[in-house]
Design an enzyme around this catalytic site. Structure first.
Site, PDB file in Angstrom:
ATOM      1  N   SER A 432       0.821  -1.209   0.000  1.00 62.36           N
ATOM      2  CA  SER A 432       0.000   0.000   0.000  1.00 62.36           C
ATOM      3  C   SER A 432       0.853   1.255   0.000  1.00 62.36           C
ATOM      4  O   SER A 432       0.343   2.332  -0.306  1.00 62.36           O
ATOM      5  CB  SER A 432      -0.966   0.002   1.185  1.00 62.36           C
ATOM      6  OG  SER A 432      -0.311  -0.434   2.335  1.00 62.36           O
ATOM      7  N   HIS A 453      -3.455  -3.506  -5.990  1.00 63.84           N
ATOM      8  CA  HIS A 453      -3.738  -2.949  -4.667  1.00 63.84           C
ATOM      9  C   HIS A 453      -5.217  -3.083  -4.306  1.00 63.84           C
ATOM     10  O   HIS A 453      -6.062  -2.359  -4.826  1.00 63.84           O
ATOM     11  CB  HIS A 453      -3.298  -1.475  -4.637  1.00 63.84           C
ATOM     12  CG  HIS A 453      -3.410  -0.852  -3.286  1.00 63.84           C
ATOM     13  ND1 HIS A 453      -3.714   0.470  -3.091  1.00 63.84           N
ATOM     14  CD2 HIS A 453      -3.278  -1.388  -2.050  1.00 63.84           C
ATOM     15  CE1 HIS A 453      -3.765   0.713  -1.799  1.00 63.84           C
ATOM     16  NE2 HIS A 453      -3.502  -0.388  -1.149  1.00 63.84           N
ATOM     17  N   GLU A 465      -6.540  -1.045  -7.449  1.00 67.80           N
ATOM     18  CA  GLU A 465      -5.639  -0.199  -8.230  1.00 67.80           C
ATOM     19  C   GLU A 465      -4.616  -1.118  -8.889  1.00 67.80           C
ATOM     20  O   GLU A 465      -3.912  -1.860  -8.196  1.00 67.80           O
ATOM     21  CB  GLU A 465      -4.940   0.816  -7.326  1.00 67.80           C
ATOM     22  CG  GLU A 465      -5.889   1.865  -6.760  1.00 67.80           C
ATOM     23  CD  GLU A 465      -5.183   2.897  -5.871  1.00 67.80           C
ATOM     24  OE1 GLU A 465      -5.481   4.077  -5.976  1.00 67.80           O
ATOM     25  OE2 GLU A 465      -4.334   2.489  -5.052  1.00 67.80           O
ATOM     26  N   ASN A 503      -4.851   6.526  -1.752  1.00 65.82           N
ATOM     27  CA  ASN A 503      -4.192   6.910  -0.500  1.00 65.82           C
ATOM     28  C   ASN A 503      -3.513   8.263  -0.621  1.00 65.82           C
ATOM     29  O   ASN A 503      -3.397   9.004   0.355  1.00 65.82           O
ATOM     30  CB  ASN A 503      -3.192   5.835  -0.063  1.00 65.82           C
ATOM     31  CG  ASN A 503      -3.925   4.600   0.449  1.00 65.82           C
ATOM     32  OD1 ASN A 503      -5.119   4.674   0.747  1.00 65.82           O
ATOM     33  ND2 ASN A 503      -3.235   3.479   0.517  1.00 65.82           N
TER      34      ASN A 503
HETATM   35  N1  LIG Z   1      -4.341  -4.226   6.040  1.00 64.73           N
HETATM   36  C1  LIG Z   1      -4.703  -3.305   5.168  1.00 64.73           C
HETATM   37  O1  LIG Z   1      -5.599  -2.496   5.404  1.00 64.73           O
HETATM   38  C2  LIG Z   1      -4.020  -3.246   3.833  1.00 64.73           C
HETATM   39  C3  LIG Z   1      -4.673  -2.637   2.744  1.00 64.73           C
HETATM   40  C4  LIG Z   1      -4.053  -2.646   1.504  1.00 64.73           C
HETATM   41  C5  LIG Z   1      -2.798  -3.227   1.366  1.00 64.73           C
HETATM   42  N2  LIG Z   1      -2.185  -3.795   2.442  1.00 64.73           N
HETATM   43  C6  LIG Z   1      -0.867  -4.411   2.230  1.00 64.73           C
HETATM   44  O2  LIG Z   1      -1.037  -5.822   2.160  1.00 64.73           O
HETATM   45  C7  LIG Z   1       0.130  -6.470   2.684  1.00 64.73           C
HETATM   46  C8  LIG Z   1      -0.296  -7.412   3.788  1.00 64.73           C
HETATM   47  O3  LIG Z   1      -0.948  -6.695   4.788  1.00 64.73           O
HETATM   48  P1  LIG Z   1      -1.855  -7.410   5.887  1.00 64.73           P
HETATM   49  O4  LIG Z   1      -2.588  -6.338   6.576  1.00 64.73           O
HETATM   50  O5  LIG Z   1      -2.608  -8.543   5.277  1.00 64.73           O
HETATM   51  O6  LIG Z   1      -0.736  -8.009   6.859  1.00 64.73           O
HETATM   52  P2  LIG Z   1      -0.862  -9.180   7.931  1.00 64.73           P
HETATM   53  O7  LIG Z   1       0.170  -8.909   8.950  1.00 64.73           O
HETATM   54  O8  LIG Z   1      -2.266  -9.356   8.368  1.00 64.73           O
HETATM   55  O9  LIG Z   1      -0.467 -10.482   7.101  1.00 64.73           O
HETATM   56  C9  LIG Z   1       0.792 -10.711   6.573  1.00 64.73           C
HETATM   57  C10 LIG Z   1       0.994 -12.206   6.483  1.00 64.73           C
HETATM   58  O10 LIG Z   1       2.165 -12.459   5.725  1.00 64.73           O
HETATM   59  C11 LIG Z   1       2.835 -13.536   6.318  1.00 64.73           C
HETATM   60  N3  LIG Z   1       4.233 -13.541   5.881  1.00 64.73           N
HETATM   61  C12 LIG Z   1       5.240 -12.769   6.286  1.00 64.73           C
HETATM   62  N4  LIG Z   1       6.364 -13.094   5.607  1.00 64.73           N
HETATM   63  C13 LIG Z   1       6.042 -14.092   4.748  1.00 64.73           C
HETATM   64  C14 LIG Z   1       6.739 -14.835   3.795  1.00 64.73           C
HETATM   65  N5  LIG Z   1       8.034 -14.664   3.617  1.00 64.73           N
HETATM   66  N6  LIG Z   1       6.075 -15.769   3.070  1.00 64.73           N
HETATM   67  C15 LIG Z   1       4.760 -15.964   3.276  1.00 64.73           C
HETATM   68  N7  LIG Z   1       4.051 -15.289   4.177  1.00 64.73           N
HETATM   69  C16 LIG Z   1       4.677 -14.374   4.909  1.00 64.73           C
HETATM   70  C17 LIG Z   1       2.645 -13.327   7.811  1.00 64.73           C
HETATM   71  O11 LIG Z   1       2.863 -14.542   8.523  1.00 64.73           O
HETATM   72  C18 LIG Z   1       1.207 -12.878   7.852  1.00 64.73           C
HETATM   73  O12 LIG Z   1       0.313 -13.968   7.969  1.00 64.73           O
HETATM   74  C19 LIG Z   1       1.056  -5.350   3.099  1.00 64.73           C
HETATM   75  O13 LIG Z   1       1.939  -5.087   2.044  1.00 64.73           O
HETATM   76  C20 LIG Z   1       0.127  -4.167   3.331  1.00 64.73           C
HETATM   77  O14 LIG Z   1       0.762  -2.931   3.169  1.00 64.73           O
HETATM   78  C21 LIG Z   1      -2.777  -3.827   3.662  1.00 64.73           C
END
Ligand SMILES: NC(=O)c1ccc[n+]([C@@H]2O[C@H](COP(=O)([O-])OP(=O)(O)OC[C@H]3O[C@@H](n4cnc5c(N)ncnc54)[C@H](O)[C@@H]3O)[C@@H](O)[C@H]2O)c1
Length: 715
Positions: A432, A453, A465, A503
């Site tokens: 993000s 995204h 996106e 964003n």
């Molecule tokens: N949460 C939001 O609102 C949101 C919105 C849009 C984008 N994002 C983006 O999405 C991505 C994930 O965010 P999230 O909120 O789901 O995070 P999260 O912490 O809920 O989940 C991340 C997951 O990735 C796993 N992980 C870490 N390293 C890993 C690897 N090497 N191989 C496989 N799995 C691995 C972790 O164990 C965890 O389960 C980020 O880049 C974040 O910026 C988040």
């Protein structure tokens, strides 16, 4: 070919089969020429010796899609609406008044005018094909059904079921239609015409009985008794609409008012009242804005994401998801729900089971609501598999990366993953805040890498996106654009850059809210102004809590680094960072949260935590709204005109509505900006910048230039 061919009578013994098949169009719709032709056909049938008539469509998944929205869009006066609606009502009356029994054999979408048409028939048979949907979506376009829909539906279904459809502007499948009495029979599509013909013959044999509907007021006693119950139904309906819309959408309220006045009245009076209300609504800005939004969504359906390129989207049947967290679990759910085979990879089994549970909980809710059955539940679940290594990744057409937001880890994992996949397979990142082109450096073939995204919660937020990195190929963009659509999302192609599109605009808005707090405003007053007055789904403080206060601060810092001076961070945000408040995720933010994550009251200790005196609310809500919304418009002038982050104002508006819930009745951020005037916005920003000593609010050069030359975003 002439319009005559679009509606034809095909004789079948004593029965006239009337076939709709609008020549040169994908769908059947009630445009003016079609209505004129229909009138001719009805006159011919009235003069004939046919004993029954069956109306059917020769289009594949469309019965009649409704009135021609293009015509509605161009009408600007009540007189124009009146003429069109009156003509439509007369034709529906002609159907109703035919002396012989009338049957509608419905396969595919039967919406708006189509639904009003079948309600004018005596008997309705629907196919059980999944494409068969019957409903009245007019209120979603800011109008009410005008061809007798508000008059006939309550008489056929009763008030409660009719409100359910009309006020939400929704459609029901054939099973539900049967249950509520909107259709009489449901059959397999292959049997539809056989069944209709057989039934018509039976009715003819039994004397050709019509099914008469009564428009007359009932006996006095009935009327009084029903009146009490009806009063409650009308009041509840109004309360429900007000709760859902905050009164920003006049159409459903008008529908209630019309039905209240017309229920039990004679046909002529009822239709006149319906027509008058329709004409009033048709000319409103809200209706024009909602029609604009309708066209934005239609625009995406026709796009490929790569206008002017010959590249083709590749088919995607197997999808990998890296990370089974909040986003990964949601992405896996949405993909499998649309029939894509998904394989989730995470570091350990615990994380994977969380991701699986997320998906299964969402499907279980659908089972509970009877939207899917337990067999479909099993089928969908069987599409999601899990792994802690890359087994099966050779099969993947696309992998979506949704792991921690750390550039080094992302680059490393993406490189690793690419090594386990076919050389022509695509990887996309759901980052993000990081640069897609930077992350792409971890991929050995960056032309097969892009951003995809999604917004949180993935199952609810329609926007995706599609981020074009420096080296992303056209084929990759086309594939991800198409995949997003297949997943039921609205994709918008965005250039790589801080915050991408949505964003980038939200951050100045949320950042400004922090300055309002420092100016003595309270969280409640600011959030209330944005929700109640402006119509945002939540105020900026609730939004910050939702996103995560740590994430907001982190992204603000990234912006400051990229955009320099222009981005100011309120001093209270620095204290917020140190306060340990993360928002909803740790139950402590601007608001208090219950165990289950439900937002409660504002946390009154927030002011002391941010070293602010108790709020005195010295500013008018108007200033709060203008500073917040105009900050977005200002940033957008730079993003759109200078940086060309997206290509058109349409894409900005679509992205803001689908990604942030920007109120659709305002038509989108830039349509709203145009409606109040860029000159006004630039002047107000200048004034706030001076009066509040806030250089961040100074109109940006592109906005100032637009104001000088009196240009609009939609020029
Ligand atoms: N949460 C939001 O609102 C949101 C919105 C849009 C984008 N994002 C983006 O999405 C991505 C994930 O965010 P999230 O909120 O789901 O995070 P999260 O912490 O809920 O989940 C991340 C997951 O990735 C796993 N992980 C870490 N390293 C890993 C690897 N090497 N191989 C496989 N799995 C691995 C972790 O164990 C965890 O389960 C980020 O880049 C974040 O910026 C988040």
């Amino acid at each position: 070919m002439s319009i005559q061919e679009s509606i034809k009578i095909v004789p079948q013994g004593e029965i006239a089969i009337v076939e709709f098949d609008l020549i040169g169009e994908k769908v059947n719709k009630f445009s003016t020429p079609v209505m004129m032709r229909l009138k001719e056909v009805l006159q011919e049938i009235a003069r004939s010796s046919y004993k029954a008539v069956i109306f059917k469509s020769n289009k594949n998944k469309i019965f009649i899609a409704g009135a021609d929205i293009e015509e509605i869009k161009t009408m600007t006066t009540k007189e124009q609406f009146n003429e069109a609606v009156k003509g439509g009502q007369e034709i529906m009356n002609m159907v109703e008044d035919l002396a012989i029994p009338t049957f509608a054999a419905i396969n595919g979408a039967c919406m708006g005018g189509g639904c009003e048409f079948v309600m004018s028939c005596d008997y309705r048979i629907a196919s059980d094909d999944p494409s068969t949907k019957i409903g009245l979506p007019e209120t979603q376009l800011g109008i009410i059904p005008g061809f007798g829909g508000t008059v006939r539906m309550p008489r056929i279904l009763g008030l409660a079921a009719a409100f359910d459809i009309i006020l939400a502007g929704k459609a029901v499948n054939s099973k539900k239609a049967l249950k509520i009495g909107l259709v009489d029979k449901v059959v397999h599509p292959n049997l539809l015409m056989d069944f209709a013909t057989k039934w018509a013959k039976e009715i003819i044999a039994a004397g050709g009985k019509k099914r008469r509907k009564t428009y007359e007021p009932k006996g006095l006693m009935n009327h009084v008794l029903e009146g009490v119950g009806q009063g409650i139904v009308f009041r509840k309906a109004r309360e429900g609409v007000m709760k859902l819309t905050g009164g920003h959408y006049p159409a459903p309220l008008k529908a209630i008012e019309v039905i209240k006045k017309t229920y039990g009245k004679d046909r002529e009076t009822a239709l006149l009242l319906e027509r008058e209300a329709f004409c009033e609504l048709g000319v409103t800005d809200v209706s024009k804005n909602l029609i604009h939004v309708y066209y934005l969504t239609e625009m995406v359906k026709k796009q490929t994401g790569i206008a002017g390129s010959q590249a083709k989207a590749r088919p995607v049947s197997h999808m990998g998801v890296l990370g089974a967290g909040t986003m990964g679990g949601g992405i896996a759910y949405v993909a499998a729900d649309k029939g894509i085979d998904v394989r989730m990879k995470d570091l350990n089994v615990e994380a994977l089971s969380k991701g699986l549970k997320h998906a299964s909980d969402l499907w279980r809710k659908l089972v509970k609501r009877k939207t899917i059955d337990s067999y479909q539940f099993q089928q969908k679940m069987s599409l999601v598999s899990t792994t802690t290594n890359y087994s099966g990744f050779k099969n993947m057409d696309v992998v979506v990366e949704a792991i921690v937001e750390d550039i080094n880890i992302k680059q490393k994992v993406i490189g690793e993953c690419a090594g386990e996949m076919r050389p022509d397979a695509i990887i996309v990142t759901n980052t993000s805040s990081l640069s897609v082109s930077e992350i792409a450096k971890g991929h050995p073939r960056p032309e097969f890498f892009a951003g995809m995204h999604f917004f949180n919660p993935v199952n609810k937020m329609p926007l995706v996106e599609v981020i074009r990195g420096e080296k992303t190929s056209e084929e990759t963009i086309a594939t991800i654009f198409e995949l997003s659509k297949r997943m039921g999302k609205m994709p918008v192609v965005v250039k790589d850059g801080p915050g991408f599109m949505v964003n980038r605009l939200l951050l100045p808005y949320m950042g400004e809210a922090a300055f309002l707090l420092q100016d003595g405003m309270s969280v409640e007053v600011v959030d209330k102004a944005f929700v109640k007055e402006f119509g945002m789904p939540m105020g900026p403080f609730a939004l910050m809590d939702e996103v995560g206060l740590d994430v907001c601060i982190k992204v603000l810092k990234i912006f400051k680094k990229s955009f320099g001076e222009r981005i100011e961070m309120a001093a209270c945000m620095t204290l917020l960072e140190k306060s340990g408040r993360l928002g909803k995720k740790n139950g402590k933010g601007f608001y208090l949260y219950a165990e289950d994550g439900k937002r409660g009251d504002v946390d009154s200790s927030i002011y002391a935590a941010l070293e602010l005196p108790a709020p005195t609310n010295p500013l008018a809500p108007k200033e709060c709204l203008e500073r917040g919304i105009f900050a977005m418009v200002n940033e957008c002038s730079l993003a759109l005109i200078e940086d060309k982050i997206v290509e058109s104002p349409q894409e900005v508006d679509l992205a803001m509505i689908m990604g942030t819930g920007f109120p659709p009745f305002r038509g989108g951020l830039l349509r709203y900006a145009d409606s109040i005037g860029v000159v006004y916005i630039a002047d107000q920003l200048e004034m706030y910048a001076n009066e509040r000593k806030a250089s961040r609010l100074k109109p940006a050069t592109p906005l100032r230039n637009m104001a000088k030359t009196q240009r609009k975003f939609y020029s």
